[in-house]
Design a protein around this motif. Structure first.
Motif, short mmCIF file in Angstrom:
data_model
loop_
_atom_site.label_atom_id
_atom_site.label_comp_id
_atom_site.label_asym_id
_atom_site.label_seq_id
_atom_site.Cartn_x
_atom_site.Cartn_y
_atom_site.Cartn_z
N LEU A 162 3.15 25.04 1.09
CA LEU A 162 4.19 26.01 1.48
C LEU A 162 4.74 26.73 0.26
O LEU A 162 4.97 27.94 0.30
CB LEU A 162 5.32 25.28 2.22
CG LEU A 162 5.02 24.76 3.63
CD1 LEU A 162 6.28 24.11 4.21
CD2 LEU A 162 4.55 25.88 4.54
N ASP A 163 4.96 25.99 -0.81
CA ASP A 163 5.50 26.61 -2.03
C ASP A 163 4.47 27.51 -2.69
O ASP A 163 4.78 28.64 -3.09
CB ASP A 163 5.96 25.52 -3.00
CG ASP A 163 6.58 26.11 -4.25
OD1 ASP A 163 7.65 26.75 -4.14
OD2 ASP A 163 6.00 25.96 -5.35
N LYS A 164 3.24 27.04 -2.78
CA LYS A 164 2.19 27.80 -3.46
C LYS A 164 1.89 29.11 -2.74
O LYS A 164 1.61 30.13 -3.38
CB LYS A 164 0.92 26.94 -3.53
CG LYS A 164 -0.25 27.58 -4.27
CD LYS A 164 -0.01 27.60 -5.76
CE LYS A 164 -1.22 28.12 -6.51
NZ LYS A 164 -0.97 28.20 -7.97
N MET A 165 1.96 29.09 -1.42
CA MET A 165 1.57 30.25 -0.63
C MET A 165 2.79 31.01 -0.09
O MET A 165 2.65 31.84 0.82
CB MET A 165 0.69 29.81 0.54
CG MET A 165 -0.48 28.91 0.15
SD MET A 165 -1.61 29.65 -1.06
CE MET A 165 -2.59 30.71 0.02
N ARG A 166 3.96 30.76 -0.65
CA ARG A 166 5.19 31.34 -0.08
C ARG A 166 5.20 32.86 -0.13
O ARG A 166 5.82 33.50 0.71
CB ARG A 166 6.42 30.77 -0.80
CG ARG A 166 6.55 31.15 -2.26
CD ARG A 166 7.70 30.41 -2.93
NE ARG A 166 7.88 30.77 -4.33
CZ ARG A 166 7.15 30.27 -5.33
NH1 ARG A 166 6.21 29.36 -5.08
NH2 ARG A 166 7.37 30.66 -6.57
N GLY A 206 0.64 13.11 2.65
CA GLY A 206 0.35 14.33 3.40
C GLY A 206 1.52 15.29 3.39
O GLY A 206 1.34 16.52 3.29
N ILE A 207 2.74 14.74 3.48
CA ILE A 207 3.95 15.56 3.41
C ILE A 207 4.02 16.30 2.06
O ILE A 207 4.29 17.50 2.00
CB ILE A 207 5.21 14.68 3.58
CG1 ILE A 207 5.31 14.13 5.02
CG2 ILE A 207 6.48 15.44 3.20
CD1 ILE A 207 5.72 15.14 6.05
N LYS A 208 3.76 15.58 0.98
CA LYS A 208 3.80 16.18 -0.36
C LYS A 208 2.77 17.31 -0.47
O LYS A 208 3.05 18.37 -1.04
CB LYS A 208 3.54 15.12 -1.42
CG LYS A 208 4.67 14.12 -1.63
CD LYS A 208 4.27 13.05 -2.63
CE LYS A 208 5.36 12.03 -2.82
NZ LYS A 208 4.93 10.90 -3.71
N GLY A 268 0.75 13.96 8.22
CA GLY A 268 1.85 14.42 7.38
C GLY A 268 1.68 15.87 6.96
O GLY A 268 2.63 16.66 6.98
N PHE A 269 0.45 16.23 6.59
CA PHE A 269 0.15 17.61 6.17
C PHE A 269 0.43 18.59 7.31
O PHE A 269 1.09 19.61 7.11
CB PHE A 269 -1.32 17.68 5.75
CG PHE A 269 -1.74 19.00 5.19
CD1 PHE A 269 -1.33 19.41 3.93
CD2 PHE A 269 -2.58 19.84 5.92
CE1 PHE A 269 -1.73 20.63 3.40
CE2 PHE A 269 -2.99 21.06 5.41
CZ PHE A 269 -2.56 21.45 4.14
N ARG A 270 -0.03 18.26 8.50
CA ARG A 270 0.18 19.15 9.64
C ARG A 270 1.65 19.28 10.02
O ARG A 270 2.11 20.36 10.40
CB ARG A 270 -0.63 18.65 10.85
CG ARG A 270 -2.12 18.94 10.75
CD ARG A 270 -2.93 18.14 11.75
NE ARG A 270 -4.33 18.53 11.77
CZ ARG A 270 -5.20 18.18 10.84
NH1 ARG A 270 -4.82 17.43 9.81
NH2 ARG A 270 -6.47 18.58 10.92
N GLY A 321 0.80 -1.21 0.00
CA GLY A 321 0.00 0.00 0.00
C GLY A 321 0.83 1.26 0.00
O GLY A 321 2.04 1.23 0.23
N SER A 322 0.15 2.35 -0.26
CA SER A 322 0.80 3.66 -0.36
C SER A 322 1.30 4.14 0.99
O SER A 322 0.83 3.70 2.04
CB SER A 322 -0.19 4.68 -0.92
OG SER A 322 -0.67 4.28 -2.19
N ASP A 323 2.24 5.07 0.93
CA ASP A 323 2.72 5.74 2.13
C ASP A 323 1.85 6.99 2.33
O ASP A 323 2.13 8.06 1.79
CB ASP A 323 4.19 6.12 1.97
CG ASP A 323 4.81 6.67 3.25
OD1 ASP A 323 4.05 7.20 4.08
OD2 ASP A 323 6.05 6.57 3.40
#
Length: 317
Positions: free
Chosen positions: A144-148, A136-138, A174-176, A129-131
């Motif tokens: 972060l990049d989009k809203m930098r 969430g990290i991705k 992961g997102f948090r 299965g997926s990680d």
């Protein structure tokens, strides 16, 4: 056979636990958790088609989001004395007893798509299965990049999946872990929407009504179906998805790519449902008495709206 990433935290010597049946027909009992999304339908189709190609007899039972239905299906597999049992679990917890029943019956288990939280990991051979944490990290890194260059407080809405499910838990975590790098990013609303279009629309309507004149500037949806439902709600509210509200989703379905090309979704984190060939290969390896890694991760990527048109023809689901 697709290329895969394997993470070997532990290996199981199959020959010491289960007899070899390399030259015999293999019967697999598969407990699928449901049919709640395009991703799930593609996952089921991949497993059915791969079983046919591999010459493996597949007994498929769809639990429609019920763990108790999964338990019933698994006990029927035990009674039929199948060679391998594969489980895509609805939720992480509550599996010890049923897995112990399978072990006592001498049947190897493969966990697929979502993981189980058990103290005794010898109760299953491998997890394919997926990680989800990495997904969430991705998503967080994209945000972060989009809203930098966006100053001030950034209001984020989150559509979670099924309560207690591995992808919902790990994607959110992961997102948090990533967005906490910026103190001015805040998840102002987060609620389960069951991985469905209907759920995504309903919860997003609620979010927008509660937010009033300060709607979220960004939406993280834990799957494409919820994002598509949310887009319907956003448009009905008079806002423009992808511009007024930046949208990041997870899965990578063709419909989500179409939405990216239209500019309504900004980025999609891939979660590969085409796991059938990996599952059938694992069954062959188990029946052949070979050692398997404890964790097998399919290859996955992240796609943005700028390049969606280059990838959409490669989507198989």
């Amino acid at each position: 056979m697709p290329t895969v990433e394997t993470v070997v935290t532990e290996t199981i010597n199959i020959s010491s636990l289960y007899p070899s049946h390399m030259n015999e027909d293999i019967v697999m009992g598969f407990s699928q958790l449901g049919s709640e999304s395009d991703w799930r339908l593609a996952n089921t189709a991949s497993i059915v088609e791969s079983a046919k190609e591999a010459g493996i007899t597949l007994l498929l039972e769809n639990a429609e989001q019920s763990q108790q239905a999964q338990f019933s299906a698994i006990r029927s597999f035990i009674e039929k004395q199948v060679d391998v049992i594969a489980i895509a679990p609805v939720v992480q917890t509550g599996w010890e007893n049923i897995l112990q029943e399978i072990k006592e019956a001498g049947i190897p288990v493969v966990i697929i798509d979502r993981s189980v939280n058990v103290e005794d990991t010898s109760l299953y051979v491998t997890f394919i299965g997926s990680d989800f944490y990495e997904e969430g990290i991705k998503a967080g890194k994209y945000v972060l990049d989009k809203m930098r260059n966006k100053p001030g407080r950034i209001r984020i809405a989150e559509l979670e999946g099924t309560v207690g499910s591995t992808p919902s838990i790990d994607r959110g975590r992961g997102f948090r872990d990533v967005i906490q790098e910026r103190d001015d990013m805040e998840i102002i609303m987060s609620q389960p929407a069951d991985f469905t279009i209907e759920g995504g629309k309903k919860v997003m309507e609620q979010f927008l009504q509660e937010a009033g004149e300060q709607p979220p500037q960004l939406l993280f949806a834990h799957n494409d179906d919820m994002a598509i439902g949310a887009i319907q709600a956003i448009e009905e509210f008079g806002l423009e998805p992808g511009k007024d509200i930046i949208i990041i989703s997870v899965d990578g379905t063709r419909q989500a790519f179409e939405m990216m090309i239209e500019g309504k979704i900004n980025a999609v984190i891939e979660c590969n449902p085409l796991q059938g060939s990996l599952l059938m290969q694992a069954a062959r390896e188990i029946m052949g008495g070979r050692t398997l890694p404890k964790r097998i991760i399919p290859p996955e990527d992240i796609f943005t709206q700028e390049y969606a048109h280059l990838e959409i023809d490669h989507r198989k689901y």
